[in-house]
Design a protein around this motif. Structure first.
Motif, mmCIF file in Angstrom:
data_model
loop_
_atom_site.group_PDB
_atom_site.id
_atom_site.type_symbol
_atom_site.label_atom_id
_atom_site.label_comp_id
_atom_site.label_asym_id
_atom_site.label_seq_id
_atom_site.Cartn_x
_atom_site.Cartn_y
_atom_site.Cartn_z
ATOM 1 N N LEU A 1 11.147 2.251 -8.234
ATOM 2 C CA LEU A 1 12.307 1.537 -8.772
ATOM 3 C C LEU A 1 13.324 1.256 -7.675
ATOM 4 C CD1 LEU A 1 12.792 3.472 -12.142
ATOM 5 C CD2 LEU A 1 12.118 1.067 -11.883
ATOM 6 N N ARG A 2 13.595 2.280 -6.855
ATOM 7 C CA ARG A 2 14.594 2.112 -5.783
ATOM 8 C C ARG A 2 14.185 1.014 -4.803
ATOM 9 N NH1 ARG A 2 16.309 8.116 -3.602
ATOM 10 N NH2 ARG A 2 16.937 8.993 -5.609
ATOM 11 N N ASN A 3 12.876 0.831 -4.623
ATOM 12 C CA ASN A 3 12.397 -0.116 -3.618
ATOM 13 C C ASN A 3 11.867 -1.412 -4.217
ATOM 14 O OD1 ASN A 3 12.594 1.334 -0.875
ATOM 15 N ND2 ASN A 3 11.809 2.884 -2.278
ATOM 16 N N GLY A 4 12.120 -1.625 -5.504
ATOM 17 C CA GLY A 4 11.739 -2.874 -6.152
ATOM 18 C C GLY A 4 10.242 -3.154 -6.064
ATOM 19 N N LEU A 5 9.445 -2.125 -6.268
ATOM 20 C CA LEU A 5 7.998 -2.280 -6.154
ATOM 21 C C LEU A 5 7.456 -2.988 -7.405
ATOM 22 C CD1 LEU A 5 5.731 -1.426 -4.189
ATOM 23 C CD2 LEU A 5 5.384 0.595 -5.610
ATOM 24 N N THR A 6 6.785 -4.114 -7.202
ATOM 25 C CA THR A 6 6.254 -4.853 -8.350
ATOM 26 C C THR A 6 4.733 -4.946 -8.327
ATOM 27 O OG1 THR A 6 6.544 -6.913 -7.130
ATOM 28 C CG2 THR A 6 8.328 -6.283 -8.631
ATOM 29 N N ARG A 7 4.134 -4.493 -7.244
ATOM 30 C CA ARG A 7 2.673 -4.500 -7.174
ATOM 31 C C ARG A 7 2.198 -3.401 -6.226
ATOM 32 N NH1 ARG A 7 0.157 -9.158 -6.032
ATOM 33 N NH2 ARG A 7 -1.575 -8.101 -5.071
ATOM 34 N N VAL A 8 0.985 -2.937 -6.443
ATOM 35 C CA VAL A 8 0.357 -2.005 -5.507
ATOM 36 C C VAL A 8 -1.070 -2.473 -5.301
ATOM 37 C CG1 VAL A 8 -0.487 0.356 -5.174
ATOM 38 C CG2 VAL A 8 1.801 0.004 -6.069
ATOM 39 N N ASP A 9 -1.454 -2.712 -4.046
ATOM 40 C CA ASP A 9 -2.813 -3.180 -3.750
ATOM 41 C C ASP A 9 -3.786 -2.029 -3.537
ATOM 42 O OD1 ASP A 9 -2.711 -6.259 -3.436
ATOM 43 O OD2 ASP A 9 -0.897 -5.525 -2.473
ATOM 44 N N ALA A 10 -3.286 -0.882 -3.099
ATOM 45 C CA ALA A 10 -4.151 0.277 -2.886
ATOM 46 C C ALA A 10 -3.276 1.504 -2.684
ATOM 47 C CB ALA A 10 -5.038 0.083 -1.650
ATOM 48 N N VAL B 1 0.863 -1.183 0.000
ATOM 49 C CA VAL B 1 0.000 0.000 0.000
ATOM 50 C C VAL B 1 0.899 1.231 0.000
ATOM 51 C CG1 VAL B 1 -1.560 1.349 1.463
ATOM 52 C CG2 VAL B 1 -2.031 -1.068 1.050
ATOM 53 N N VAL B 2 0.551 2.184 -0.832
ATOM 54 C CA VAL B 2 1.336 3.411 -0.929
ATOM 55 C C VAL B 2 0.488 4.570 -0.423
ATOM 56 C CG1 VAL B 2 2.437 5.017 -2.548
ATOM 57 C CG2 VAL B 2 2.650 2.550 -2.902
ATOM 58 N N ILE B 3 1.080 5.458 0.354
ATOM 59 C CA ILE B 3 0.385 6.688 0.725
ATOM 60 C C ILE B 3 1.004 7.819 -0.090
ATOM 61 C CG2 ILE B 3 -0.279 8.271 2.586
ATOM 62 C CD1 ILE B 3 -0.055 5.971 4.544
ATOM 63 N N ASP B 4 0.212 8.392 -0.974
ATOM 64 C CA ASP B 4 0.581 9.460 -1.907
ATOM 65 C C ASP B 4 1.513 8.960 -3.025
ATOM 66 O OD1 ASP B 4 -0.991 11.330 -0.623
ATOM 67 O OD2 ASP B 4 0.662 12.149 0.571
ATOM 68 N N THR B 5 1.198 9.392 -4.217
ATOM 69 C CA THR B 5 2.077 9.122 -5.363
ATOM 70 C C THR B 5 2.522 10.477 -5.899
ATOM 71 O OG1 THR B 5 0.118 9.056 -6.784
ATOM 72 C CG2 THR B 5 0.994 6.931 -6.034
ATOM 73 N N GLY B 6 3.580 11.005 -5.332
ATOM 74 C CA GLY B 6 4.095 12.313 -5.746
ATOM 75 C C GLY B 6 4.862 12.212 -7.056
ATOM 76 N N PRO B 7 5.437 13.348 -7.480
ATOM 77 C CA PRO B 7 6.163 13.373 -8.757
ATOM 78 C C PRO B 7 7.340 12.401 -8.804
ATOM 79 C CG PRO B 7 6.024 15.567 -7.757
ATOM 80 C CD PRO B 7 5.439 14.617 -6.779
ATOM 81 N N ASP B 8 7.826 11.953 -7.650
ATOM 82 C CA ASP B 8 8.967 11.029 -7.607
ATOM 83 C C ASP B 8 8.544 9.569 -7.459
ATOM 84 O OD1 ASP B 8 10.864 13.172 -7.695
ATOM 85 O OD2 ASP B 8 10.452 13.548 -5.575
ATOM 86 N N PHE B 9 7.254 9.293 -7.579
ATOM 87 C CA PHE B 9 6.775 7.938 -7.329
ATOM 88 C C PHE B 9 7.530 6.881 -8.146
ATOM 89 C CE2 PHE B 9 4.019 4.409 -8.712
ATOM 90 C CZ PHE B 9 3.956 3.735 -7.511
ATOM 91 N N ARG B 10 7.730 7.139 -9.439
ATOM 92 C CA ARG B 10 8.377 6.125 -10.284
ATOM 93 C C ARG B 10 9.789 5.804 -9.771
ATOM 94 N NH1 ARG B 10 11.765 6.384 -14.579
ATOM 95 N NH2 ARG B 10 11.824 4.537 -15.900
ATOM 96 N N GLU B 11 10.547 6.851 -9.474
ATOM 97 C CA GLU B 11 11.913 6.669 -8.973
ATOM 98 C C GLU B 11 11.908 5.914 -7.636
ATOM 99 O OE1 GLU B 11 14.698 7.211 -10.429
ATOM 100 O OE2 GLU B 11 15.977 6.778 -8.689
ATOM 101 N N GLN B 12 10.972 6.266 -6.782
ATOM 102 C CA GLN B 12 10.879 5.607 -5.469
ATOM 103 C C GLN B 12 10.500 4.134 -5.635
ATOM 104 O OE1 GLN B 12 8.132 8.598 -4.183
ATOM 105 N NE2 GLN B 12 9.599 9.568 -2.807
#
Ligand SMILES: [Zn+2]
Ligand SMILES: [Zn+2]
Length: 271
Positions: free
Chosen positions: A62-71, A49-60
């Motif tokens: 990638l840095r954290n190996g995010l492969t899914r988002v449930d909400a 789960v992510v709280i806020d998707t700011g302008p840096d979301f993509r970079e963040q």
């Protein structure tokens, strides 16, 4: 604004300490839950789960190996908190194939901004074929995502009322200029509090470091992490000035939180 701040060559903006290099604020909460897919499938499945998707979301991501988002939960509709929404697209295609669009939980004021900024995604007339597979959902007092409860904690951001969140023994409150009395009672017994603190100089929409430290003392979490930090506050020297149990957060900081704590607390009769 992020640090380095564009056009600035101050000591913090030119610091070589990685903890002085700050992307826009956001939190990723990860856990694993059993029973994904069907009743008999008890294999643990990672949830995110992510709280806020700011302008840096993509970079963040990638840095954290995010492969899914449930909400996704949104605190409010300002640019530094929503402008990465469109980068959910590839993850939303996967989510959609697996079961449905990614739910985006937002208060009416925030929903209105998201619908306006991303009209090519949300308009009933939208025809763009590769639009994000996301669905706006009303933000209620409590929302459960795969067994984890998210409690909305109202705070003031200048004139606006925006959302903070409590999950288990942790809470995330950003862009705070005032904490209403009722919200303090939702913040009892925290191990970790993430709280915004912009700088020393007063700002109409954001708490100063001094104000945040005062609230942190009153809330009494075992550890308070300060976020949404402007370039006036250098990591090392600011931390040296802070009381025990309060420190500046930094990009990539990872902490362990107990997600069952809220459920346990909710069963205790209130005073
Ligand atoms: Zn804001
Ligand atoms: Zn902000």
């Amino acid at each position: 604004m992020g640090v380095p701040t564009l056009g600035c060559d101050c000591a913090v903006c030119t610091s070589q300490d990685r903890r002085d290099q700050r992307l826009r604020p956001s939190v990723l909460l990860r856990w694993s839950s059993p029973g994904y897919g069907s009743e008999d499938d008890q294999a643990a499945q990672e949830r995110a789960v992510v709280i806020d998707t700011g302008p840096d979301f993509r970079e963040q991501a990638l840095r954290n190996g995010l492969t899914r988002v449930d909400a996704v939960f949104y605190t409010h509709g300002h640019a530094d908190h929503i402008l990465g929404m469109d980068d959910l697209r590839p993850l939303s295609f996967t989510a959609f194939r697996e079961g449905g669009p990614i739910p985006l939980y937002a208060a009416p004021q925030t929903t209105e901004v998201l619908e306006r900024v991303y009209d090519y995604t949300f308009s009933p007339k939208a025809t763009y074929p590769n639009r994000a597979r996301v669905k706006l959902e009303p933000l209620t007092e409590r929302t459960t995502i795969h067994g984890v409860e998210f409690q909305r904690v109202p705070v003031k951001h200048g004139e606006m009322e925006i959302a903070g969140f409590r999950f288990g023994n942790a809470a995330y409150l950003t862009d705070v200029s005032e904490i209403p009395e009722e919200s303090f009672s939702l913040l009892k017994g925290l191990d970790h509090l993430v709280l915004s603190a912009l700088r020393h100089k007063p700002h109409p929409n954001h708490a100063t470091l001094e104000q945040a430290v005062e609230w942190a003392g009153r809330i009494g979490a075992r550890q308070t992490w300060l976020t949404h930090i402007a370039h006036e506050l250098g990591h090392v020297e600011t931390n040296r000035s802070l009381p025990a149990g309060i420190a500046l957060a930094y990009d990539g900081l990872s902490i362990l939180v107990n997600l069952d704590a809220l459920k346990a607390e909710a069963t205790v009769p209130s005073e």
